[in-house]
Scaffold this active site. Structure first.
Site, PDB file in Angstrom:
ATOM      1  N   ASN A 151       1.079  -1.230  -0.432  1.00 34.39           N
ATOM      2  CA  ASN A 151       0.158   0.161   0.243  1.00 34.39           C
ATOM      3  C   ASN A 151       0.643   1.393   0.106  1.00 34.39           C
ATOM      4  OD1 ASN A 151       0.672  -0.350   2.286  1.00 34.39           O
ATOM      5  ND2 ASN A 151      -1.139   0.204   3.614  1.00 34.39           N
ATOM      6  N   GLU A 248       5.086  -3.581  11.986  1.00 32.42           N
ATOM      7  CA  GLU A 248       4.144  -2.788  11.883  1.00 32.42           C
ATOM      8  C   GLU A 248       2.640  -3.695  11.389  1.00 32.42           C
ATOM      9  OE1 GLU A 248       4.102  -0.146  12.891  1.00 32.42           O
ATOM     10  OE2 GLU A 248       6.161   0.704  13.521  1.00 32.42           O
ATOM     11  N   CYS A 282      -2.992   1.573   6.577  1.00 37.69           N
ATOM     12  CA  CYS A 282      -3.085   1.278   8.473  1.00 37.69           C
ATOM     13  C   CYS A 282      -3.775   2.021   8.631  1.00 37.69           C
ATOM     14  CB  CYS A 282      -1.570   0.563   8.135  1.00 37.69           C
ATOM     15  SG  CYS A 282      -0.783   1.994   8.445  1.00 37.69           S
ATOM     16  N   GLU A 462       8.935   2.940  13.928  1.00 38.84           N
ATOM     17  CA  GLU A 462       9.027   3.392  12.795  1.00 38.84           C
ATOM     18  C   GLU A 462       9.969   4.582  12.184  1.00 38.84           C
ATOM     19  OE1 GLU A 462      10.262   0.945   9.573  1.00 38.84           O
ATOM     20  OE2 GLU A 462       7.659   0.401   9.549  1.00 38.84           O
TER      21      GLU A 462
HETATM   22  P1  NAD Z   1       0.254  -8.835   4.085  1.00 37.14           P
HETATM   23  O1  NAD Z   1       0.686 -10.035   5.686  1.00 37.14           O
HETATM   24  O2  NAD Z   1      -0.549 -10.090   3.297  1.00 37.14           O
HETATM   25  O3  NAD Z   1       1.674  -9.017   3.647  1.00 37.14           O
HETATM   26  C1  NAD Z   1       2.544  -8.820   3.946  1.00 37.14           C
HETATM   27  C2  NAD Z   1       3.683  -9.097   3.371  1.00 37.14           C
HETATM   28  O4  NAD Z   1       4.608 -10.250   3.744  1.00 37.14           O
HETATM   29  C3  NAD Z   1       4.317  -9.432   1.828  1.00 37.14           C
HETATM   30  O5  NAD Z   1       5.639  -9.162   1.409  1.00 37.14           O
HETATM   31  C4  NAD Z   1       3.842 -11.112   1.724  1.00 37.14           C
HETATM   32  O6  NAD Z   1       4.410 -11.856   0.379  1.00 37.14           O
HETATM   33  C5  NAD Z   1       4.593 -10.922   3.372  1.00 37.14           C
HETATM   34  N1  NAD Z   1       3.969 -12.746   4.245  1.00 37.14           N
HETATM   35  C6  NAD Z   1       2.514 -13.059   3.815  1.00 37.14           C
HETATM   36  N2  NAD Z   1       2.981 -14.248   4.522  1.00 37.14           N
HETATM   37  C7  NAD Z   1       4.032 -14.321   5.153  1.00 37.14           C
HETATM   38  C8  NAD Z   1       4.437 -15.412   5.778  1.00 37.14           C
HETATM   39  N3  NAD Z   1       3.942 -16.097   6.218  1.00 37.14           N
HETATM   40  N4  NAD Z   1       5.653 -15.061   5.994  1.00 37.14           N
HETATM   41  C9  NAD Z   1       6.482 -14.304   5.520  1.00 37.14           C
HETATM   42  N5  NAD Z   1       6.026 -13.052   4.765  1.00 37.14           N
HETATM   43  C10 NAD Z   1       4.396 -13.148   4.510  1.00 37.14           C
HETATM   44  O7  NAD Z   1      -0.094  -7.842   4.314  1.00 37.14           O
HETATM   45  P2  NAD Z   1      -0.155  -6.522   2.669  1.00 37.14           P
HETATM   46  O8  NAD Z   1      -2.210  -7.289   2.490  1.00 37.14           O
HETATM   47  O9  NAD Z   1       0.942  -6.628   2.028  1.00 37.14           O
HETATM   48  O10 NAD Z   1      -0.624  -5.444   3.948  1.00 37.14           O
HETATM   49  C11 NAD Z   1      -1.991  -4.942   4.166  1.00 37.14           C
HETATM   50  C12 NAD Z   1      -1.832  -5.367   6.364  1.00 37.14           C
HETATM   51  O11 NAD Z   1      -0.220  -4.435   5.793  1.00 37.14           O
HETATM   52  C13 NAD Z   1      -2.743  -4.340   6.184  1.00 37.14           C
HETATM   53  O12 NAD Z   1      -3.291  -5.035   7.574  1.00 37.14           O
HETATM   54  C14 NAD Z   1      -2.454  -2.637   6.598  1.00 37.14           C
HETATM   55  O13 NAD Z   1      -2.449  -2.486   7.817  1.00 37.14           O
HETATM   56  C15 NAD Z   1      -1.010  -3.115   7.284  1.00 37.14           C
HETATM   57  N6  NAD Z   1       0.120  -2.049   7.231  1.00 37.14           N
HETATM   58  C16 NAD Z   1       0.487  -1.583   8.286  1.00 37.14           C
HETATM   59  C17 NAD Z   1       1.079  -0.586   8.656  1.00 37.14           C
HETATM   60  C18 NAD Z   1       2.022  -0.349   9.840  1.00 37.14           C
HETATM   61  O14 NAD Z   1       2.326   1.246   9.786  1.00 37.14           O
HETATM   62  N7  NAD Z   1       1.705  -0.406  11.194  1.00 37.14           N
HETATM   63  C19 NAD Z   1       1.194  -0.406   7.329  1.00 37.14           C
HETATM   64  C20 NAD Z   1       0.928  -0.942   5.906  1.00 37.14           C
HETATM   65  C21 NAD Z   1       0.215  -1.803   5.393  1.00 37.14           C
END
Ligand code: NAD
Length: 501
Positions: A151, A248, A282, A462
């Site tokens: 995102n 995060e 997020c 961060e």
């Molecule tokens: P996701 O958890 O599906 O994936 C994030 C990353 O992790 C991707 O690169 C994915 O390929 C990888 N991944 C998935 N499963 C894994 C595993 N088992 N082991 C290691 N890596 C793995 O999330 P998404 O759909 O890409 O992003 C959306 C989420 O991110 C939302 O929940 C959002 O709130 C959160 N987010 C948080 C922040 C913050 O700073 N708190 C910022 C942006 C997004």
């Protein structure tokens, strides 16, 4: 078939040994953007080997020199801002003005962390003994695995890569499979700015590639931004094997609007925070907690504004709201419409896929407002991650704070009020990592810590100088130049005992 982009390992753009690849489409048009490696176990091992081999020389490269490379990368990003922003829009859908903001945040973060090349200061403290100095040094962890979501495909990688690198860590970067273009653009820039081979390695791939990277024994630290479920899995693995982990995760952020608020200002902040980036931040405001007396007027205005938003391709300047990132996300949002209705909430506007005018080619969902909802409902508790917000009502500030704090996440809260004492009471009591007074839930700047409490993270932050604490640990150093063995806690008090005796 589109040409295959390559992984970047040990300073070379490299074909995947797995022989596997995936394609990424533009979520607004369905057009194929390219083919990218789906890295397998051997690719992961090669990237980690390169990072581990580069660590000793990178950590002993003077920090100001490391920072010069980052500074050069920031300059290149500034020159190429428009091209980088277009890359963000076509691969994850946010409108171009917001994509420029994403790139600007990456630039700001890179300059900010480049400045840390000449700071990274620690502590010097007096010793309890004569002819002795006490001081601290920051030490890098080693190989950092940076795993990122789609995102903020420019900003979030920079939040992780820049502090890790300026502190002397080496990095294996695994971006989301839904934002591979920006990852490649960023790594090309860092290469051009002069990062030595092996210091930063890029591995494309899906969730399995991420999981394998976490499991690589030579990965000392995992820095992960993504969903709560995946973050908890990674944390459990890292706890078992003694790896450092920075998380995060998600949010269920709220905007509180009290009776005495400037309602028009609150509406501006709410529309931007709920529907900006198609609600896929997020920090998106997915709950509006509105005091009873102003709730009808606020809701009416919010619904009117949501209905007027123009959906379309983010490259079109007339577009207010772009697509959601992929089909799974569109289907997940649709499921929440049923969940909300089944629980007894009503949909005041939106509630369905958006079609017509070419929208059928992409993943568009109408901006949606739930009303008649209670704080315990799933639509008011769970992260939906789309253009959907839920209006909840409250009797007073205390009730608003209780509703705000009554979710498993703790990223951002905002309050609109013209009463300074209520604003300051809220500031102290809202249990999130970030609080905004008379502004929406969006607008973090790079010089302050960024992160959340409870389910949103694990205590790390961060950005700001707080980021340095995640990517390094302290070494305490005692320098004794007395020429004799001085025993702390013993020699200092031996004299006292002799005197009192
Ligand atoms: P996701 O958890 O599906 O994936 C994030 C990353 O992790 C991707 O690169 C994915 O390929 C990888 N991944 C998935 N499963 C894994 C595993 N088992 N082991 C290691 N890596 C793995 O999330 P998404 O759909 O890409 O992003 C959306 C989420 O991110 C939302 O929940 C959002 O709130 C959160 N987010 C948080 C922040 C913050 O700073 N708190 C910022 C942006 C997004």
């Amino acid at each position: 078939m589109p040409q295959l982009q390559l992984n970047y390992i040990n300073g070379r753009w490299t074909e995947p040994r797995s022989g596997q690849s995936f394609e990424r489409e533009n979520p607004a048009t369905g057009e194929c953007l390219g083919r990218f490696p789906d890295s397998g176990r051997e690719d992961v091992a090669a990237a980690v080997e390169a990072a581990a081999s580069a660590f000793e020389s990178w950590r002993f490269t003077p920090a100001p020199r490391r920072a010069e490379i980052l500074f050069g990368a920031a300059e290149l990003m500034r020159e190429r801002k428009e091209e980088l922003a277009r890359g963000v829009t076509v691969e994850m859908g946010k409108v171009l003005a917001e994509a420029r903001g994403d790139v600007q945040e990456a630039i700001d973060m890179t300059y900010f962390l480049a400045g840390e090349g000449r700071r990274q200061s620690g502590l010097t403290a007096p010793s309890e003994l004569p002819d002795k100095l006490c001081l601290t040094l920051r030490q890098p962890h080693g190989v950092v695995a940076a795993i990122t979501p789609w995102n903020f495909p420019m900003a979030i990688p920079c939040w992780k890569l820049m502090p890790a690198l300026v502190l002397g860590n080496t990095v294996v970067f695994k971006p989301s499979p839904y934002s591979p273009l920006s990852a490649a653009n960023l790594v090309h820039i860092l290469e051009e700015a002069g990062l030595p081979p092996g210091v930063l390695n890029l591995l494309f791939g899906g969730d399995q590639a991420g999981a394998r990277l976490v499991e690589e024994p030579r990965v000392a630290m995992v820095s992960f931004t993504g969903s709560l479920e995946v973050g908890r899995e990674i944390a459990a693995y890292c706890a078992r094997y003694g790896k450092r982990v920075h998380l995060e995760l998600g949010g269920k952020n709220a905007i509180i609007v009290l009776d005495d608020a400037n309602i028009d200002l609150a509406i501006e902040g709410s529309v931007w925070s709920a529907f900006g980036t198609t609600g896929q931040r997020c920090t998106a405001a997915s709950r509006m907690i509105v005091q009873d007396r102003v709730a009808p007027a606020f809701t009416e205005k919010l619904v009117a504004r949501a209905e007027a938003l123009v959906l379309g391709d983010g490259l079109d300047p007339a577009t207010d709201v772009g697509p959601v990132v992929n089909r799974q996300q569109l289907e997940k949002i649709e499921r929440y419409m049923e969940i909300g209705r089944d629980e007894g909430a009503s949909i005041a506007c939106g509630g369905a896929r958006a079609t017509g005018d070419g929208l059928d080619r992409g993943y568009f969902f109408e901006p949606t407002v739930f009303v008649d909802a209670r704080p315990s409902m799933r639509v008011a508790q769970e992260e939906i991650f789309g253009p959907v917000t839920t209006v909840l009502t409250c009797s007073d500030l205390e009730a608003a704070i209780e509703i705000n704090n009554g979710v498993q996440y703790g990223l951002v809260s905002a309050i609109f009020t013209s009463d300074m004492s209520k604003a300051l009471r809220a500031m102290e009591r809202l249990s999130t990592g970030i609080v905004y007074l008379n502004a929406g839930t969006i607008g973090a700047e790079v010089q302050l810590p960024f992160g959340g409490t409870r389910g949103t993270g694990n205590g790390h932050r961060e950005a700001g100088q707080a980021a340095l604490d995640s990517y390094s640990e302290w070494k305490s150093v005692y320098i004794d130049y007395s020429g004799r063995l001085q025993k702390a806690q013993i020699d200092r008090h031996a004299g006292d005992e002799a005197r009192s005796g």
